[in-house]
Design an enzyme around this catalytic site. Structure first.
Site, PDB file in Angstrom:
ATOM      1  N   HIS A 136      93.813 -14.948  50.970  1.00 11.91           N
ATOM      2  CA  HIS A 136      92.617 -14.814  51.648  1.00 11.91           C
ATOM      3  C   HIS A 136      91.196 -13.693  50.094  1.00 11.91           C
ATOM      4  O   HIS A 136      90.199 -14.103  50.047  1.00 11.91           O
ATOM      5  CB  HIS A 136      92.603 -13.540  52.429  1.00 11.91           C
ATOM      6  CG  HIS A 136      91.495 -13.669  53.410  1.00 11.91           C
ATOM      7  ND1 HIS A 136      90.150 -13.431  54.310  1.00 11.91           N
ATOM      8  CD2 HIS A 136      90.287 -12.139  52.692  1.00 11.91           C
ATOM      9  CE1 HIS A 136      89.552 -13.219  54.183  1.00 11.91           C
ATOM     10  NE2 HIS A 136      89.157 -12.549  53.440  1.00 11.91           N
ATOM     11  N   GLU A 137      92.212 -12.962  49.685  1.00 14.61           N
ATOM     12  CA  GLU A 137      91.861 -12.591  48.183  1.00 14.61           C
ATOM     13  C   GLU A 137      91.692 -13.394  47.497  1.00 14.61           C
ATOM     14  O   GLU A 137      90.810 -13.261  46.399  1.00 14.61           O
ATOM     15  CB  GLU A 137      92.458 -11.439  47.824  1.00 14.61           C
ATOM     16  CG  GLU A 137      92.797 -10.179  49.270  1.00 14.61           C
ATOM     17  CD  GLU A 137      90.978  -9.793  49.774  1.00 14.61           C
ATOM     18  OE1 GLU A 137      90.258 -10.072  49.246  1.00 14.61           O
ATOM     19  OE2 GLU A 137      90.845  -9.136  51.255  1.00 14.61           O
ATOM     20  N   HIS A 140      88.677 -15.143  47.199  1.00 11.89           N
ATOM     21  CA  HIS A 140      87.226 -14.458  47.221  1.00 11.89           C
ATOM     22  C   HIS A 140      86.711 -14.582  45.739  1.00 11.89           C
ATOM     23  O   HIS A 140      85.811 -14.889  45.162  1.00 11.89           O
ATOM     24  CB  HIS A 140      86.907 -13.639  47.721  1.00 11.89           C
ATOM     25  CG  HIS A 140      86.644 -13.239  48.881  1.00 11.89           C
ATOM     26  ND1 HIS A 140      86.120 -13.586  49.989  1.00 11.89           N
ATOM     27  CD2 HIS A 140      87.723 -11.751  49.893  1.00 11.89           C
ATOM     28  CE1 HIS A 140      86.258 -13.465  51.130  1.00 11.89           C
ATOM     29  NE2 HIS A 140      86.805 -12.545  51.468  1.00 11.89           N
ATOM     30  N   GLU A 204      83.932 -15.159  54.885  1.00 13.55           N
ATOM     31  CA  GLU A 204      84.967 -14.007  55.330  1.00 13.55           C
ATOM     32  C   GLU A 204      85.719 -15.234  56.208  1.00 13.55           C
ATOM     33  O   GLU A 204      86.712 -16.009  56.261  1.00 13.55           O
ATOM     34  CB  GLU A 204      84.747 -13.662  56.428  1.00 13.55           C
ATOM     35  CG  GLU A 204      84.433 -11.480  56.048  1.00 13.55           C
ATOM     36  CD  GLU A 204      85.649 -11.103  54.484  1.00 13.55           C
ATOM     37  OE1 GLU A 204      87.032 -11.480  54.643  1.00 13.55           O
ATOM     38  OE2 GLU A 204      84.824 -10.718  53.372  1.00 13.55           O
TER      39      GLU A 204
END
Length: 272
Positions: A136-137, A140, A204
């Site tokens: 997930h990070e 980004h 997100e």
């Protein structure tokens, strides 16, 4: 991964934020007789400074330290190397911090990214759940939305400060006017942040979807979010406001929250 919707939103919000930024420069030039060259150099230079300081402040606030590549962290490094290669990005710098809550965040840009993971997070997650958070990070950083968020928050802060001083210089020199300027600055900053929120929650969802695609399923990240939410509630702590918008879990959900409802994120992840 190509996300046209996110790119369009970032471009639109970026244009609106630039308009706010231009308005500040115009007021400084017209109302305070500051030379145009100084206004332009100072304004664009301040954005660059804010970006650099924003990144450093996030790391300093959390007390993040470089994550060793051996011992208990070796598996984390191997996972990030694998995901980074699959996403086509350079492996970011990995750091660990004691944040008081189970959380993680990414800062920086592609080629100079940093992922910070809290010790509390690693203590409560199974490795596949931690991999969901890491993916997930990394998403980004790949999507470049961290840069947009950092600059957006900086511009919102600058607009708030500018409005504060405009009220002070155009009104009476009194304590009441000082507080009026302070309140006007807060309202102005919140108004600009509404536009930042327009992409914050959407990004997100995109990062969640990207993580599920890289791992092959959304279930590990969904389980991680459940544990993170319970862990945050049990600790009674919240991350500092300077990094909350960057974290995978933003804390208490409110009207101007930077994160979508956790339950909705979990539901979407389990549908992948």
């Amino acid at each position: 991964m190509n996300h046209r919707g996110l790119q369009v939103r970032m471009a639109l919000v970026g244009t609106i934020l630039f308009a706010f930024y231009l308005a500040i420069a115009t007021v400084a030039y017209a109302a305070f007789n500051i030379p145009l060259a100084i206004v332009l150099i100072g304004s664009f230079g301040l954005v660059g400074i804010q970006y650099v300081l924003g990144k450093k402040m996030a790391l300093w606030t959390t007390g993040a330290k470089d994550m060793p590549e051996d011992g208990q962290y070796a598996q984390v490094h191997r996972s990030v190397e694998r995901f980074s290669e699959e996403m086509g990005i350079e492996k970011p710098r990995l750091m660990v911090a004691s944040m008081g809550v189970p959380n993680a965040f990414a800062t920086g840009r592609r080629g100079a990214g940093v992922v910070v993971v809290s010790e509390e997070l690693m203590s409560i997650l199974d490795h596949d759940e931690l991999e969901g958070v890491l993916a997930h990070e990394l998403a980004h950083i790949e999507n470049r939305d961290v840069l947009t968020m950092t600059i957006g928050q900086s511009i919102a802060m600058m607009v708030g400060i500018a409005v504060h001083w405009i009220v002070l210089f155009t009104g009476e020199r009194s304590l009441a006017n000082y507080f009026l300027g302070y309140l006007a600055g807060i309202v102005a900053q919140m108004f600009v942040m509404v536009f930042v929120m327009a992409i914050s929650r959407y990004r997100e969802y995109i990062a969640d979807a990207d993580a599920a695609q890289v791992i092959g399923t959304g279930d590990p990240l969904a389980r991680a979010l459940e544990k993170i939410s319970r862990g945050a509630q049990a600790s009674g702590n919240e991350v500092d406001d300077s990094v909350a918008a960057l974290c995978i879990f933003g804390g208490a959900e409110r009207l101007l929250s930077t994160h979508p409802p956790t339950e909705e994120r979990i539901s979407r992840l389990r549908s992948y």
